[in-house]
Design an enzyme around this catalytic site. Structure first.
Site, mmCIF file in Angstrom:
data_model
loop_
_atom_site.group_PDB
_atom_site.id
_atom_site.type_symbol
_atom_site.label_atom_id
_atom_site.label_comp_id
_atom_site.label_asym_id
_atom_site.label_seq_id
_atom_site.Cartn_x
_atom_site.Cartn_y
_atom_site.Cartn_z
ATOM 1 N N HIS A 234 -3.418 -4.821 -9.454
ATOM 2 C CA HIS A 234 -4.527 -3.822 -9.088
ATOM 3 C C HIS A 234 -5.957 -4.069 -9.136
ATOM 4 C CE1 HIS A 234 -5.856 0.375 -8.691
ATOM 5 N NE2 HIS A 234 -6.622 0.132 -9.631
ATOM 6 N N MET B 295 0.650 -0.986 0.143
ATOM 7 C CA MET B 295 0.136 0.038 -0.074
ATOM 8 C C MET B 295 0.914 1.205 -0.019
ATOM 9 S SD MET B 295 -2.858 -1.410 -0.446
ATOM 10 C CE MET B 295 -4.046 0.171 -0.344
HETATM 11 C C1 GRF Z 1 -5.719 -6.768 -3.692
HETATM 12 O O1 GRF Z 1 -7.167 -6.587 -3.912
HETATM 13 C C2 GRF Z 1 -4.887 -5.941 -4.799
HETATM 14 O O2 GRF Z 1 -5.422 -5.835 -5.958
HETATM 15 C C3 GRF Z 1 -4.677 -4.633 -4.015
HETATM 16 O O3 GRF Z 1 -4.529 -5.097 -2.693
HETATM 17 C C4 GRF Z 1 -5.093 -6.347 -2.400
HETATM 18 C C5 GRF Z 1 -4.340 -7.348 -1.739
HETATM 19 O O4 GRF Z 1 -5.120 -8.324 -1.036
HETATM 20 N N1 GRF Z 1 -3.632 -4.121 -4.704
HETATM 21 P P1 GRF Z 1 -4.051 -9.674 -0.600
HETATM 22 O O5 GRF Z 1 -3.276 -8.757 0.762
HETATM 23 O O6 GRF Z 1 -3.221 -10.095 -1.353
HETATM 24 O O7 GRF Z 1 -5.097 -10.515 0.007
#
Ligand code: GRF
Length: 195
Positions: free
Chosen positions: A114, A95
């Site tokens: 994404h 993030m």
């Molecule tokens: C996903 O929805 C991805 O698209 C976004 O962050 C989320 C990560 O999910 N960038 P996770 O931690 O892999 O479950």
């Protein structure tokens, strides 16, 4: 015969995409190995999955900013990934915006997942943006990471139909299922040398 592509994975959240990559590797369907997982969140799901899978994993304190890493910290992360031998860096729910230290250390070697059909709906909670805009279809995208956020050459996409009774949570859950298929598939294509 495929050699194994060495991966570094960065994540801040649940880690379900990292888990999907590991499961594909364990099933023998993805010629890759995760050399290091790094998270900016000490109690993140991705770090606990990494422990479950016995993959080296580190929490790195991101420093004083909210949306990016402190420059020194980003240099440290680049060095840790290089020392681990990572050839491809996978942002799996990381993030923070990636800046020059990592972009220079891994040119055209960082990919991101994404939750929208880019170039539509960049930024946070992209599934919610698509739902609120009245779209009938959204999805997910894997792309190379460049200096501009959620831009960069698109490597693959999966469409997800939006149902009339979808909530943000139900839609995001279906997009995540598509992500768990798409991300390992793109990594496999890169491992095969045909991005
Ligand atoms: C996903 O929805 C991805 O698209 C976004 O962050 C989320 C990560 O999910 N960038 P996770 O931690 O892999 O479950």
């Amino acid at each position: 015969m495929n050699r194994r592509l060495k991966l570094g994975v960065l994540g801040s959240g649940k880690g379900s995409n990292f888990k999907a990559i590991m499961e594909r590797i364990i099933d023998g369907k993805l010629p890759a190995e995760v050399r290091l997982v790094i998270s900016d969140v000490p109690d993140s799901g991705i770090l606990s999955y990494a422990r479950d899978f016995q993959v080296p994993a580190l929490f790195v304190n991101p420093g004083k900013y909210r949306t990016r890493l402190e420059t020194e910290v980003e240099h440290d992360i680049a060095r840790l990934l290089q020392e681990a031998g990572a050839e491809l860096v996978v942002l799996a729910g990381f993030m923070r915006v990636i800046k020059e230290p990592l972009l220079k250390a891994f040119p055209k070697s960082i990919i991101n997942i994404h939750p929208s059909l880019l170039p539509k709906y960049k930024g946070l909670e992209a599934w919610k943006q698509a739902l609120e805009a009245g779209e009938k279809v959204t999805g997910c995208t894997v792309h190379y990471v460049e200096a501009a956020v959620d831009a960069g050459h698109i490597l693959g996409q999966r469409e997800v139909a939006i149902q009339p009774d979808d909530t943000p949570a139900s839609l995001h859950a279906r997009i995540q299922e598509a992500e768990h298929d798409l991300l390992p598939e793109v990594v496999r294509q890169i491992a095969d040398g045909r991005p």
